[in-house]
Design an enzyme around this catalytic site. Structure first.
Site, short mmCIF file in Angstrom:
data_model
loop_
_atom_site.label_atom_id
_atom_site.label_comp_id
_atom_site.label_asym_id
_atom_site.label_seq_id
_atom_site.Cartn_x
_atom_site.Cartn_y
_atom_site.Cartn_z
N ARG A 8 -26.33 61.28 -179.18
CA ARG A 8 -26.97 61.26 -180.10
C ARG A 8 -26.31 60.55 -181.55
NH1 ARG A 8 -23.15 62.65 -182.60
NH2 ARG A 8 -24.53 63.03 -184.39
N GLY A 9 -26.96 60.49 -182.39
CA GLY A 9 -26.45 59.66 -183.74
C GLY A 9 -26.97 58.50 -183.48
N ALA A 10 -27.39 57.84 -184.61
CA ALA A 10 -28.34 56.68 -184.80
C ALA A 10 -27.90 55.25 -183.86
CB ALA A 10 -28.48 56.03 -186.18
N ARG A 41 -36.79 59.87 -179.27
CA ARG A 41 -36.42 60.35 -180.62
C ARG A 41 -37.01 59.55 -181.68
NH1 ARG A 41 -31.04 63.04 -181.46
NH2 ARG A 41 -32.04 63.97 -183.26
N ASP A 99 -29.95 57.90 -190.62
CA ASP A 99 -30.78 57.43 -189.30
C ASP A 99 -31.82 56.60 -189.63
OD1 ASP A 99 -29.79 59.93 -187.39
OD2 ASP A 99 -29.78 60.63 -189.41
N ASN A 130 -31.41 61.45 -193.32
CA ASN A 130 -30.41 61.78 -192.45
C ASN A 130 -30.40 63.20 -192.14
OD1 ASN A 130 -27.58 61.17 -191.45
ND2 ASN A 130 -26.75 62.36 -193.08
N LYS A 131 -29.33 63.84 -191.45
CA LYS A 131 -29.36 65.14 -190.90
C LYS A 131 -29.99 66.30 -192.13
CE LYS A 131 -28.58 66.89 -187.37
NZ LYS A 131 -29.48 67.24 -186.27
O1 MRU Z 1 -29.92 64.79 -184.24
P1 MRU Z 1 -28.73 64.08 -184.42
O2 MRU Z 1 -27.32 64.68 -184.10
O3 MRU Z 1 -28.77 62.85 -183.59
O4 MRU Z 1 -28.48 63.54 -185.81
C1 MRU Z 1 -28.67 62.44 -186.20
C2 MRU Z 1 -27.25 62.42 -186.81
O5 MRU Z 1 -26.32 62.01 -185.96
C3 MRU Z 1 -26.64 62.34 -188.25
O6 MRU Z 1 -28.07 62.43 -188.92
C4 MRU Z 1 -25.91 61.45 -188.61
O7 MRU Z 1 -25.29 61.95 -189.89
C5 MRU Z 1 -26.64 60.06 -188.88
S1 MRU Z 1 -25.60 58.70 -188.61
C6 MRU Z 1 -25.50 58.34 -187.04
#
Ligand code: MRU
Length: 346
Positions: free
Chosen positions: A53-55, A93, A233, A243-244
């Site tokens: 996970r993570g962009a 996703r 993201d 973002n999260k």
């Molecule tokens: O749902 P996830 O864990 O894939 O969440 C996305 C993220 O990792 C965060 O929003 C992160 O801060 C973004 S930076 C890759």
């Protein structure tokens, strides 16, 4: 980055075996396991189920999955094999734009040859890594000695191929002897701060403490936070940033307390086709993330426990959108750019 002294990337591709390898992030921080995925559909499933996970890491993985599909298509009689694979990968996703950036790049190169698809998949991953390094160098300029940084969620090396975005400046500051201290949150709903960012910082020997998501205002009000840096993201052309979930709250608080709030992200996270964040597709995740907690009991057995009223349901948006007006700048591989100047740098 290093795990117990050995260098690892978050995800990598062994093209000789058409296999994608990755750290299974659902097991962290309690166990460190590498998994191998031999078919593009398994790689897609790993993205969907958040083993990766993570962009940036999602993008690199999606590129590798697309390359896997081109290799598999050689043995298939289905003339639509690669297109169907692309559809499957892109349905995993919705919010992180790096995924679509990578599938598009690899798909386009694959029109020339399978080798070109593989080459492009490697390139997307290599760019992610070098962009993260540069983001670290530019971001480090914002950090003074003994700086106290708040970050939300995990935008460290686990969220990319290596180094990360929001954590990359902190790693550089640490290397430069600035001895940074990090307030780590996103303890709910998914716990990516508490689980992943804390684990990364622990591995790197960087001072940090996990705080409850709703404790940020307390520390800001006391003047204990100098700067906020988070990842992204998806960033719209006007600088609005997804973002999260919980990031927006941190940005509004930072403004109230006069603390600079920065986003760290490569250009591959900027979606110039979206004029503002209003059009973003925000992923809704299962309310299990909210209603249950998972972790080892006193005997070390991983258990999932309910922590909410048995018959209640939850709502669980995975991301929120921070309007550009709260963002002091975007730390990119090309330098720190003001949101209003993004389009000029397209
Ligand atoms: O749902 P996830 O864990 O894939 O969440 C996305 C993220 O990792 C965060 O929003 C992160 O801060 C973004 S930076 C890759």
């Amino acid at each position: 980055m290093k795990v117990s002294g050995k260098h690892y990337k978050t995800v990598w591709f062994d093209s000789d075996r058409n296999t994608v390898c990755m750290i299974d992030q659902t097991k962290l921080p309690f166990s460190f396991e590498i998994i191998e995925l031999k078919h593009h559909s398994d790689t897609a499933k790993a993205i969907k189920n958040m083993l990766v996970r993570g962009a940036g890491a999602i993008g690199a993985t999606a590129g590798f999955a697309m390359a896997q599909a081109f290799v598999e298509a050689r043995e298939s009689e289905d003339g639509n094999y690669v297109e169907a694979a692309r559809e499957l990968i892109e349905a995993t996703r919705p919010t992180a734009v790096n995924l679509f950036y990578a599938t598009n790049k690899v798909y386009t190169s694959g029109q020339e040859s399978v080798d070109k698809a593989i080459e492009m998949a490697y390139q997307v991953a290599a760019d992610d890594e070098s962009d993260s390094q540069k983001i670290g160098e530019y971001g480090n300029e914002l950090l003074k000695d003994k700086c106290r940084v708040l970050t939300h969620c995990n935008a460290g090396w686990l969220a990319f191929v290596d180094y990360g975005t929001a954590l990359s400046p902190i790693y550089k500051a640490d290397e430069a002897g600035k001895d940074p201290f990090v307030f780590v949150d996103e303890t709910r709903p998914r716990g990516q701060g508490a689980r992943l960012t804390a684990w990364e910082l622990q591995q790197a020997g960087i001072r940090h403490k996990i705080i409850a998501d709703n404790a940020a205002a307390f520390y800001m009000q006391k003047g204990e936070i100098d700067i906020v840096i988070t990842g992204a993201d998806r960033i719209a052309a006007n600088g609005d940033t997804a973002n999260k979930i919980g990031t927006l709250e941190k940005a509004i608080l930072a403004k109230e307390f006069g603390i600079p709030f920065y986003i760290a992200a490569p250009f591959s996270t900027i979606d110039f086709d979206s004029p503002s964040g209003n059009v973003f597709n925000i992923e809704e995740r299962s309310d299990d993330e909210l209603l249950y907690h998972e972790g080892p009991d006193e005997e070390g057995v991983i258990r999932k426990i309910r922590m909410a009223s048995p018959d209640s349901e939850g709502l669980n948006p995975a991301f929120d959108v921070t309007p550009a007006k709260y963002i002091a700048g975007i730390i990119t591989e090309r330098g720190i750019i003001k949101t209003e100047d993004l389009l000029k740098n397209k």
